[in-house]
Structure formats: C-alpha cells, structure tokens
Design an enzyme around this catalytic site. Structure first.
Site, PDB file in Angstrom:
ATOM      1  N   TYR A  84      45.974  -5.171  -5.606  1.00  0.00           N
ATOM      2  CA  TYR A  84      46.697  -4.123  -5.495  1.00  0.00           C
ATOM      3  C   TYR A  84      46.337  -2.847  -6.022  1.00  0.00           C
ATOM      4  O   TYR A  84      46.861  -1.697  -5.984  1.00  0.00           O
ATOM      5  CB  TYR A  84      48.337  -4.383  -6.283  1.00  0.00           C
ATOM      6  CG  TYR A  84      49.064  -5.517  -5.495  1.00  0.00           C
ATOM      7  CD1 TYR A  84      48.767  -6.305  -5.210  1.00  0.00           C
ATOM      8  CD2 TYR A  84      50.308  -4.816  -5.580  1.00  0.00           C
ATOM      9  CE1 TYR A  84      49.734  -7.230  -4.468  1.00  0.00           C
ATOM     10  CE2 TYR A  84      51.489  -5.545  -4.718  1.00  0.00           C
ATOM     11  CZ  TYR A  84      51.019  -6.910  -4.256  1.00  0.00           C
ATOM     12  OH  TYR A  84      51.876  -7.792  -3.562  1.00  0.00           O
TER      13      TYR A  84
ATOM     14  N   LYS B 242      41.313 -19.147  -5.863  1.00  0.00           N
ATOM     15  CA  LYS B 242      40.547 -19.570  -4.790  1.00  0.00           C
ATOM     16  C   LYS B 242      39.376 -19.931  -5.202  1.00  0.00           C
ATOM     17  O   LYS B 242      38.264 -19.038  -4.705  1.00  0.00           O
ATOM     18  CB  LYS B 242      41.060 -18.670  -3.596  1.00  0.00           C
ATOM     19  CG  LYS B 242      40.225 -19.113  -2.255  1.00  0.00           C
ATOM     20  CD  LYS B 242      41.117 -20.168  -1.632  1.00  0.00           C
ATOM     21  CE  LYS B 242      40.344 -20.637  -0.326  1.00  0.00           C
ATOM     22  NZ  LYS B 242      40.872 -21.820   0.323  1.00  0.00           N
TER      23      LYS B 242
ATOM     24  N   ASP C  66      45.866 -22.564  -1.456  1.00  0.00           N
ATOM     25  CA  ASP C  66      46.352 -22.991   0.139  1.00  0.00           C
ATOM     26  C   ASP C  66      46.996 -24.246  -0.427  1.00  0.00           C
ATOM     27  O   ASP C  66      48.205 -24.711   0.057  1.00  0.00           O
ATOM     28  CB  ASP C  66      45.223 -23.102   1.119  1.00  0.00           C
ATOM     29  CG  ASP C  66      43.728 -23.742   0.560  1.00  0.00           C
ATOM     30  OD1 ASP C  66      43.744 -23.877  -0.845  1.00  0.00           O
ATOM     31  OD2 ASP C  66      42.866 -24.068   1.296  1.00  0.00           O
TER      32      ASP C  66
ATOM     33  N   ASP D 155      52.574 -12.737  -5.726  1.00  0.00           N
ATOM     34  CA  ASP D 155      53.546 -12.044  -4.856  1.00  0.00           C
ATOM     35  C   ASP D 155      54.111 -13.185  -3.478  1.00  0.00           C
ATOM     36  O   ASP D 155      55.075 -13.275  -3.373  1.00  0.00           O
ATOM     37  CB  ASP D 155      52.797 -10.721  -3.972  1.00  0.00           C
ATOM     38  CG  ASP D 155      53.807 -10.260  -3.255  1.00  0.00           C
ATOM     39  OD1 ASP D 155      55.014 -10.086  -3.496  1.00  0.00           O
ATOM     40  OD2 ASP D 155      53.505  -9.828  -2.133  1.00  0.00           O
TER      41      ASP D 155
ATOM     42  N   ASP E  94      57.826 -15.802  -3.290  1.00  0.00           N
ATOM     43  CA  ASP E  94      58.839 -15.701  -2.103  1.00  0.00           C
ATOM     44  C   ASP E  94      58.771 -17.133  -1.568  1.00  0.00           C
ATOM     45  O   ASP E  94      59.943 -17.601  -1.301  1.00  0.00           O
ATOM     46  CB  ASP E  94      58.340 -14.702  -0.949  1.00  0.00           C
ATOM     47  CG  ASP E  94      58.543 -13.262  -1.233  1.00  0.00           C
ATOM     48  OD1 ASP E  94      58.885 -12.896  -2.075  1.00  0.00           O
ATOM     49  OD2 ASP E  94      58.903 -12.654  -0.344  1.00  0.00           O
TER      50      ASP E  94
HETATM   51  C1  IPM Z   1      57.525  -7.681  -5.188  1.00  0.00           C
HETATM   52  C2  IPM Z   1      57.290  -6.669  -4.073  1.00  0.00           C
HETATM   53  C3  IPM Z   1      56.494  -5.546  -4.310  1.00  0.00           C
HETATM   54  C4  IPM Z   1      55.217  -6.382  -4.411  1.00  0.00           C
HETATM   55  C5  IPM Z   1      56.261  -4.552  -3.339  1.00  0.00           C
HETATM   56  C6  IPM Z   1      57.542  -4.035  -2.852  1.00  0.00           C
HETATM   57  C7  IPM Z   1      55.281  -3.569  -3.355  1.00  0.00           C
HETATM   58  O1  IPM Z   1      56.993  -7.687  -2.903  1.00  0.00           O
HETATM   59  O2  IPM Z   1      57.755  -7.153  -6.449  1.00  0.00           O
HETATM   60  O3  IPM Z   1      57.211  -8.582  -5.119  1.00  0.00           O
HETATM   61  O4  IPM Z   1      54.336  -6.741  -3.637  1.00  0.00           O
HETATM   62  O5  IPM Z   1      54.744  -6.377  -5.469  1.00  0.00           O
HETATM   63 MG    MG Z   2      57.086  -9.687  -3.301  1.00  0.00          MG
END
Ligand code: IPM
Ligand code: MG
Length: 358
Positions: free
Chosen positions: A138, A184, A216, A240, A244
C-alpha cells in the site's frame, strides 16, 4: 469528570447515514453513565475533495491528532474516480500520520447470528485478524504507472513486523493463546522476513501456540474450518482481502467493526466495509458495523466495557427479534434498526450483567 474529545469523520455515500446511527446509540448508552464527551465533525474523503480539493485537510488531521479517539464511517465512490487525489489517498495518509500500524478486525458468530452464516457452522467461531496497516504494498516505493507498465513494491522492515507481531501475541495471550501467521513464504521475500521475525517474537510468548499458513490455504480454511483460528497475523494486503472474506462467513460485511492503533495518539475505529454507493440515500445501510466500532472505542480507548456490553447485547437482541436491514435478510431500515438498539439499551440494562458477548 474528563470530557473526551472524539473526532468524527463521516465521509461519503452511506458514511453519514451510519455515523448518524452510531452517534445516536453513543448518546443513548452514555446517558447518566458518567461518560462525558464532545464530538467534532470534520471534512474527510470525497466530501472534503468537494469542499477544499484535499481528501485529508490539514485541520482535519490536526484535530484527529489532538483527539482522544477517531470515529470514521466510510470514504470513496465513483464520483471521485478521476480525482487527482482520491478519497482513499486521504485514508491511507491518515493511517500513516497517526501511525496506526495494527488493525484489529474481529470475526465471531454467536447464537443469534448463526442462521445468517452462508456456511454450516457447527462449532464456535471467534477469531481476530491483526492486519499490518501502515506499510507493505500500500505504501511501497517505487510505484509507477505509464501506458506500458505499472509497478507496485512490497517492502517491510524488521521493526515494522516486530511491533505489530507484539500486539498480536499480546492479544492472543488474552484470548485462546493461538496465533497463526499468514504469508506467502514459499514465494515472497517479505514473507520470509515475516516468518523470521515472528518466530523470534513467538519465543517471548511461550504460552502461545504459534503456527503459520500460506495465504491461499488460509483463504480456504477460513471457509472450511474457521473454528481453528484465534489470532491471524498478516501483512497489509493479505489482511485487507482475508478480512472481507472472514466477514462474509458471519452473514454480512455490514456488521464488522475494526480498531486501528499505534504506539502513540488516538486509536481509530471504523467499519471494514466501504461507502456502498449502490445503496446510499435509500435508508437501508446496516448501521451495526459503525455501532460496533463505537462499542470497540468505548472498550479500548475509554475502558468502558460496561457500555460496550450494553451495546453488543442490544444489537444481538435486535437481530434475534428479526429487526435487521436487507443485508441480513430483513426489511428494516437503518433508522428502525437504530431505534430498536436504543430501545434495547434503555430496557435491557439490568440483564447485561455478566455474560459477555462481542
Ligand atoms: C479497508 C478498505 C481500504 C483498504 C480502502 C478503502 C483503501 O478496503 O479498510 O479494508 O484497502 O485498506
Ligand atoms: Mg478492505
């Protein structure tokens, strides 16, 4: 009584809708509870680009730095896709400036949530992802984009890995004493460094069972056997993606809060999801991620576990009574869910004595 200063960054699209809910719940839960605070609403993200061409105005940053905690809803959206500095640039800069290197993202499924999980849950699921938040790909240099080629760079140094690992191991000590490093290391040089450093830190925590998993395989295990995890420690991008995925096994991304902290200054609390432009303005955004982020703030920044527990219990009671937004299969609005949680706070106080939930 100390008056805490809370910086409020509502951001874009559903951001202000869920922040409004969260602040209503905060007001209700702190009433007559010896908890005094003032909020300062600050421009941030796309709405700040519209106002002053900068997703993180200097005065917003300064106010965040001098606050006791920062609440953030969500930023970004198609309106600013072509902006020179996108809203996300502001978010990354804020994380970097406050040195919020440890991002804690919980996943747990308790009884009232079990029926919402898309996978058959037979055992108890309760783990946290500790995501490194201020380094890696990032923030890597060089970064380049021209018509024929694009470059991103993943870079980590020993200190960056060590400090977030210590947070994760300390957390494991307070939980089920099991930590899994996700990397990884069969391919990436940065992952090999992570392994070396984390193995050293692990020696300082002999009571914690330490293991590791390639990313993975970890992505598969989060769906196949989520009950095997306690603390997952991982770098920025993997964290990240996996957070999710982990959120989805609880039924909805719209219910997951997070805390980001560093070694100095205020911690920041935000939902892990984005600004959901597709449902903005319709009054159906799930406010639970924001309300739980506020509970995490009460617990971690202000040591008011009692108030946090009132919030958690009230949320689960609403869900059990089927007051939920469409992401959890319900037909309630953001406002109805918020009102129901507030009603439960007012009615339920005496019941929430011992049985802690999260
Ligand atoms: C998160 C989001 C952010 C990230 C984006 C909006 C930059 O997806 O907080 O998980 O990737 O960190
Ligand atoms: Mg995110």
């Amino acid at each position: 009584m100390k008056k805490y200063k809370i910086a409020v960054l509502s951001g874009d699209y559903i951001g202000p809708e869920i922040m409004d809910s969260g602040l209503k719940v905060l007001r209700a839960v702190s009433q007559n509870k010896n908890f005094d605070y003032e909020i300062k609403e600050l421009p941030f993200g796309g709405s700040a680009i519209d106002q002053c061409n900068n997703p993180l105005p200097e005065s917003t940053l300064e106010n965040c730095k001098s606050s006791d905690a920062v609440l953030l809803a969500a930023v970004g959206g198609p309106k600013w896709d072509q902006a020179v500095k996108r809203p996300e640039v502001g978010l990354l800069k804020l994380r970097k400036e406050l040195e919020l290197f440890a991002n804690i993202r919980p996943t747990s499924i308790n009884e009232s949530m079990q029926s919402y999980s898309p996978i058959a849950i037979t055992k108890s699921v309760d783990f946290v992802i500790v995501r490194e938040l201020t380094s890696g790909i990032y923030f890597g240099e060089p970064r380049e984009l021209n018509k024929k080629e694009a470059i991103d760079t993943m870079r980590y140094n020993v200190d960056e890995i060590k400090r977030v690992s210590e947070v994760a191991f300390k957390m494991a000590m307070e939980r089920k004493k099991h930590l899994t490093l996700v990397d990884k290391a069969n391919v990436l040089a940065t992952s090999k460094l992570w392994r070396r450093v984390v193995e050293q830190v692990a020696q300082e925590f002999p009571e914690v069972t330490y293991d590791n998993s390639y990313v993975d395989a970890a992505a598969m295990k989060i769906i196949a056997t989520p009950e095997q995890f306690d603390v997952i420690l991982t770098e920025n991008l993997f964290g990240d993606i996996l957070s999710d995925e982990a959120a989805q096994i609880t039924g909805s991304l719209g219910t997951i809060p997070s805390m980001s902290s560093g070694s100095f200054g205020p911690a920041l609390y935000e939902p892990i999801h984005g600004s959901a432009p597709d449902i903005a303005g319709r009054g159906i955004a799930d406010p639970i991620s924001m309300i739980k982020s506020i509970a995490m703030m009460l617990e971690n920044s202000f040591h008011r576990d009692d108030l946090a527990q009132e919030i958690y219990h009230s949320i689960y009671r609403s869900i059990s009574e089927h007051t939920s937004t469409p992401d959890l299969g319900g037909d309630s609005t953001t406002e109805e869910v918020t009102e129901s949680i507030i009603k439960n706070i007012k009615e339920g106080r005496q019941e929430y004595v011992k049985n802690n939930v999260r």
